[in-house]
Design a protein around this motif. Structure first.
Motif, PDB file in Angstrom:
ATOM      1  N   VAL A 129       0.892  -1.133  -0.020  1.00  0.00           N
ATOM      2  CA  VAL A 129       0.094   0.287   0.004  1.00  0.00           C
ATOM      3  C   VAL A 129       0.864   1.374   0.091  1.00  0.00           C
ATOM      4  CG1 VAL A 129      -0.165   0.017   2.720  1.00  0.00           C
ATOM      5  CG2 VAL A 129      -1.832   1.183   1.364  1.00  0.00           C
ATOM      6  N   SER A 130       0.505   2.330  -0.847  1.00  0.00           N
ATOM      7  CA  SER A 130       1.205   3.436  -0.936  1.00  0.00           C
ATOM      8  C   SER A 130       0.301   4.499  -0.187  1.00  0.00           C
ATOM      9  CB  SER A 130       1.559   4.007  -2.215  1.00  0.00           C
ATOM     10  OG  SER A 130       1.974   5.278  -2.279  1.00  0.00           O
ATOM     11  N   ALA A 131       0.947   5.051   0.948  1.00  0.00           N
ATOM     12  CA  ALA A 131       0.018   5.994   1.505  1.00  0.00           C
ATOM     13  C   ALA A 131       0.471   7.222   2.186  1.00  0.00           C
ATOM     14  CB  ALA A 131      -0.798   5.294   2.719  1.00  0.00           C
ATOM     15  N   LYS A 132      -0.161   8.171   2.593  1.00  0.00           N
ATOM     16  CA  LYS A 132       0.229   9.330   3.321  1.00  0.00           C
ATOM     17  C   LYS A 132      -0.572   9.554   4.327  1.00  0.00           C
ATOM     18  CE  LYS A 132      -0.366  13.308   1.395  1.00  0.00           C
ATOM     19  NZ  LYS A 132      -0.097  14.629   0.311  1.00  0.00           N
ATOM     20  N   VAL A 133      -0.147   9.538   5.648  1.00  0.00           N
ATOM     21  CA  VAL A 133      -0.715   9.537   6.849  1.00  0.00           C
ATOM     22  C   VAL A 133      -1.055  10.978   7.487  1.00  0.00           C
ATOM     23  CG1 VAL A 133      -0.311   7.184   7.360  1.00  0.00           C
ATOM     24  CG2 VAL A 133       1.070   9.018   8.428  1.00  0.00           C
ATOM     25  N   PRO A 134      -2.152  11.305   8.194  1.00  0.00           N
ATOM     26  CA  PRO A 134      -2.606  12.656   8.637  1.00  0.00           C
ATOM     27  C   PRO A 134      -1.818  12.853   9.946  1.00  0.00           C
ATOM     28  CG  PRO A 134      -4.051  11.160   9.147  1.00  0.00           C
ATOM     29  CD  PRO A 134      -3.309  10.355   8.562  1.00  0.00           C
ATOM     30  N   PRO A 135      -1.368  14.151  10.338  1.00  0.00           N
ATOM     31  CA  PRO A 135      -0.830  14.478  11.418  1.00  0.00           C
ATOM     32  C   PRO A 135      -2.002  14.821  12.197  1.00  0.00           C
ATOM     33  CG  PRO A 135      -0.830  16.412   9.900  1.00  0.00           C
ATOM     34  CD  PRO A 135      -1.473  15.054   9.216  1.00  0.00           C
ATOM     35  N   GLY A 168      -1.370   9.948  15.317  1.00  0.00           N
ATOM     36  CA  GLY A 168      -1.042  11.433  15.160  1.00  0.00           C
ATOM     37  C   GLY A 168      -0.027  11.862  16.155  1.00  0.00           C
ATOM     38  N   TYR A 169      -0.416  11.560  17.476  1.00  0.00           N
ATOM     39  CA  TYR A 169       0.291  12.093  18.602  1.00  0.00           C
ATOM     40  C   TYR A 169       2.165  11.747  18.391  1.00  0.00           C
ATOM     41  CZ  TYR A 169       0.289   7.895  21.219  1.00  0.00           C
ATOM     42  OH  TYR A 169       0.504   6.514  21.682  1.00  0.00           O
ATOM     43  N   ASP A 170       2.267  10.489  17.794  1.00  0.00           N
ATOM     44  CA  ASP A 170       3.742  10.035  17.346  1.00  0.00           C
ATOM     45  C   ASP A 170       4.093  10.453  15.876  1.00  0.00           C
ATOM     46  OD1 ASP A 170       6.384   8.955  18.227  1.00  0.00           O
ATOM     47  OD2 ASP A 170       5.396   6.855  18.483  1.00  0.00           O
ATOM     48  N   GLN A 171       4.329  11.415  15.934  1.00  0.00           N
ATOM     49  CA  GLN A 171       4.444  12.319  14.582  1.00  0.00           C
ATOM     50  C   GLN A 171       5.635  11.375  13.862  1.00  0.00           C
ATOM     51  OE1 GLN A 171       2.862  14.535  13.197  1.00  0.00           O
ATOM     52  NE2 GLN A 171       3.811  14.850  11.367  1.00  0.00           N
ATOM     53  N   ASP A 172       5.072  10.986  12.441  1.00  0.00           N
ATOM     54  CA  ASP A 172       5.841  10.272  11.618  1.00  0.00           C
ATOM     55  C   ASP A 172       6.644   8.899  11.935  1.00  0.00           C
ATOM     56  OD1 ASP A 172       5.706  12.227   9.763  1.00  0.00           O
ATOM     57  OD2 ASP A 172       7.362  13.482  10.500  1.00  0.00           O
ATOM     58  N   VAL A 173       5.982   8.366  13.129  1.00  0.00           N
ATOM     59  CA  VAL A 173       6.456   7.022  13.534  1.00  0.00           C
ATOM     60  C   VAL A 173       5.327   6.015  12.977  1.00  0.00           C
ATOM     61  CG1 VAL A 173       7.002   5.266  15.249  1.00  0.00           C
ATOM     62  CG2 VAL A 173       7.733   7.672  15.364  1.00  0.00           C
ATOM     63  N   VAL A 174       5.902   5.181  11.888  1.00  0.00           N
ATOM     64  CA  VAL A 174       4.887   3.973  11.431  1.00  0.00           C
ATOM     65  C   VAL A 174       5.248   2.557  11.945  1.00  0.00           C
ATOM     66  CG1 VAL A 174       4.456   5.496   9.362  1.00  0.00           C
ATOM     67  CG2 VAL A 174       6.461   3.783   9.177  1.00  0.00           C
ATOM     68  N   HIS A 175       4.097   1.779  12.146  1.00  0.00           N
ATOM     69  CA  HIS A 175       4.189   0.570  12.588  1.00  0.00           C
ATOM     70  C   HIS A 175       3.781  -0.511  11.934  1.00  0.00           C
ATOM     71  CE1 HIS A 175       4.536   2.370  16.600  1.00  0.00           C
ATOM     72  NE2 HIS A 175       4.034   3.636  15.921  1.00  0.00           N
ATOM     73  N   ILE A 176       4.527  -1.759  12.025  1.00  0.00           N
ATOM     74  CA  ILE A 176       4.019  -2.823  11.317  1.00  0.00           C
ATOM     75  C   ILE A 176       3.950  -4.009  12.342  1.00  0.00           C
ATOM     76  CG2 ILE A 176       4.551  -4.761   9.617  1.00  0.00           C
ATOM     77  CD1 ILE A 176       6.068  -2.793   7.969  1.00  0.00           C
ATOM     78  N   THR A 177       2.688  -4.719  12.457  1.00  0.00           N
ATOM     79  CA  THR A 177       2.648  -5.528  13.833  1.00  0.00           C
ATOM     80  C   THR A 177       1.774  -6.675  13.407  1.00  0.00           C
ATOM     81  OG1 THR A 177       2.332  -3.377  14.846  1.00  0.00           O
ATOM     82  CG2 THR A 177       1.777  -5.445  16.150  1.00  0.00           C
ATOM     83  N   ASN A 194       8.680  -0.467  14.550  1.00  0.00           N
ATOM     84  CA  ASN A 194       8.269   0.794  14.008  1.00  0.00           C
ATOM     85  C   ASN A 194       9.533   1.473  13.341  1.00  0.00           C
ATOM     86  OD1 ASN A 194       9.773   2.281  16.130  1.00  0.00           O
ATOM     87  ND2 ASN A 194       8.260   1.144  17.357  1.00  0.00           N
ATOM     88  N   ARG A 195       9.156   2.238  12.558  1.00  0.00           N
ATOM     89  CA  ARG A 195      10.241   3.038  11.805  1.00  0.00           C
ATOM     90  C   ARG A 195       9.720   4.759  11.792  1.00  0.00           C
ATOM     91  NH1 ARG A 195      14.710   2.120   8.603  1.00  0.00           N
ATOM     92  NH2 ARG A 195      14.846   3.800   6.990  1.00  0.00           N
ATOM     93  N   LYS A 196      11.156   5.472  12.024  1.00  0.00           N
ATOM     94  CA  LYS A 196      10.675   7.000  11.825  1.00  0.00           C
ATOM     95  C   LYS A 196      10.924   7.237  10.687  1.00  0.00           C
ATOM     96  CE  LYS A 196      10.600  11.239  13.726  1.00  0.00           C
ATOM     97  NZ  LYS A 196       9.379  11.907  14.520  1.00  0.00           N
ATOM     98  N   ILE A 197       9.887   8.101  10.184  1.00  0.00           N
ATOM     99  CA  ILE A 197      10.191   8.558   8.780  1.00  0.00           C
ATOM    100  C   ILE A 197       9.727  10.257   8.829  1.00  0.00           C
ATOM    101  CG2 ILE A 197       9.182   8.650   6.479  1.00  0.00           C
ATOM    102  CD1 ILE A 197       8.060   5.946   6.693  1.00  0.00           C
ATOM    103  N   GLU A 198      10.651  10.954   8.582  1.00  0.00           N
ATOM    104  CA  GLU A 198      10.745  12.293   8.630  1.00  0.00           C
ATOM    105  C   GLU A 198       9.625  12.934   7.842  1.00  0.00           C
ATOM    106  OE1 GLU A 198      12.457  14.052  10.441  1.00  0.00           O
ATOM    107  OE2 GLU A 198      13.743  12.337  10.989  1.00  0.00           O
ATOM    108  N   ASN A 199       8.670  12.342   6.957  1.00  0.00           N
ATOM    109  CA  ASN A 199       7.826  13.152   6.210  1.00  0.00           C
ATOM    110  C   ASN A 199       6.529  12.184   5.809  1.00  0.00           C
ATOM    111  OD1 ASN A 199       8.874  11.489   4.300  1.00  0.00           O
ATOM    112  ND2 ASN A 199       9.401  13.013   2.305  1.00  0.00           N
ATOM    113  N   ALA A 200       6.234  11.193   6.877  1.00  0.00           N
ATOM    114  CA  ALA A 200       5.155  10.330   6.700  1.00  0.00           C
ATOM    115  C   ALA A 200       3.862  11.158   6.482  1.00  0.00           C
ATOM    116  CB  ALA A 200       5.317   9.210   7.746  1.00  0.00           C
ATOM    117  N   THR A 201       3.692  12.307   6.908  1.00  0.00           N
ATOM    118  CA  THR A 201       2.600  13.016   6.921  1.00  0.00           C
ATOM    119  C   THR A 201       2.318  13.978   5.716  1.00  0.00           C
ATOM    120  OG1 THR A 201       3.231  14.695   8.217  1.00  0.00           O
ATOM    121  CG2 THR A 201       2.046  12.814   9.257  1.00  0.00           C
TER     122      THR A 201
END
Length: 284
Positions: A129-135, A168-177, A194-201
């Motif tokens: 999936v290619s996605a942009k998540v909201p802040p 949203g409170y954990d800005q730009d941290v994405v999770h796979i579980t 999880n992984r920190k991405i500087e521009n996930a949003t």
């Protein structure tokens, strides 16, 4: 001279004797077998590129409608609507799932939850999936999978695969579980990465799970961050031998998403999805 030689020979015999005895008791541990190499198709067998403006394709997507009162749990605050353009629409090649701050059916927020159940159900494969998540605090975006038939029982016994989660409170941290009977947060045995991405949003990223009979591996932009092996101990660990389907949703608040409250200034909020693709496992 002979006496001295015998003194030298005796220790040598003892040493040889001990050495021979040690060799007889030595256990040789065999090398573990090489993990099987799995291959995936290069062309998707099922996909949605979201290239037709309007509502999502009814041949591929249905809706979970309602609220936590339907038994979904997590104490979320939104009401999921069905085919309501204010909450879900396709424009310019992108699916927009929009959460609104509004009174609706007794709830203070609306959103949408798309499901491919009975329209796209899969056993093994590569899921992308290619996605942009909201802040914004309170937003909880997800692209994930649930079992279609719940062969092993209700959650978590029949499993769950989270390809992307973001709060949203954990800005730009994405999770796979993953969640199973033996591994889940309700008994403090959660398994995930999880992984920190500087521009996930602010930019689209590709989230992927490779699901085989031996493992589930998770990737962000083709970088592996997660591995969950099949331990061979049964469905408590590995219920992932049944068909699963997609879910795409944006929740508000809840046990995880609402841990730091909800910022109403963050609404309307959007989970944007460029595409969803499934590639067959070629050698299961």
């Amino acid at each position: 001279m002979k006496k001295n030689m015998s003194l030298w020979i005796l220790p040598l015999v003892v040493m040889l004797s001990c050495s021979e005895k040690s060799n007889e008791n030595y256990i040789v541990i065999p090398e573990p077998p090489e993990p099987k190499t799995y291959n995936f198709a290069t062309t998707p067998s099922w996909a949605d590129e979201f290239d037709v403006d309007g509502l999502p394709d009814v041949q591929k997507w249905s809706y979970d409608v309602g609220s936590q009162n339907n038994g979904w749990g997590n104490n979320e605050l939104q009401y999921y609507t069905e085919a309501r353009p204010e909450n879900v629409h396709i424009a310019d090649g992108v699916l927009h799932i929009t959460a609104l701050k509004e009174e609706y059916e007794g709830f203070g927020y609306t959103s949408a939850r798309l499901v491919s159940r009975d329209k796209g159900d899969f056993l093994y494969g590569r899921f992308v999936v290619s996605a942009k998540v909201p802040p914004g605090k309170g937003n909880w975006a997800a692209a994930w999978m649930l079992p279609t038939d719940r062969v092993y029982g209700d959650w978590p016994r029949s499993g769950e695969i989270d390809i992307l989660e973001h709060v949203g409170y954990d800005q730009d941290v994405v999770h796979i579980t993953v969640h199973t009977e033996d591994y889940n947060h309700s008994i403090d045995t959660q398994v995930g990465s999880n992984r920190k991405i500087e521009n996930a949003t602010t930019a689209f990223h590709e989230y992927r799970v490779d699901w085989t009979p031996e493992y589930i591996r998770g990737f962000v932009d083709n970088i592996q961050i997660f591995n969950f092996p099949n331990e061979g101990t049964g469905s408590g660990v590995w219920p992932f031998d049944q068909k699963f389907h997609w879910l795409l949703n944006l929740a508000i608040g809840g046990d995880w998403g609402g841990q730091e409250g909800v910022d109403d200034e963050a609404f309307p909020a959007q989970l944007q999805i460029d595409y969803v693709r499934v590639y067959d496992l070629l050698n299961p």
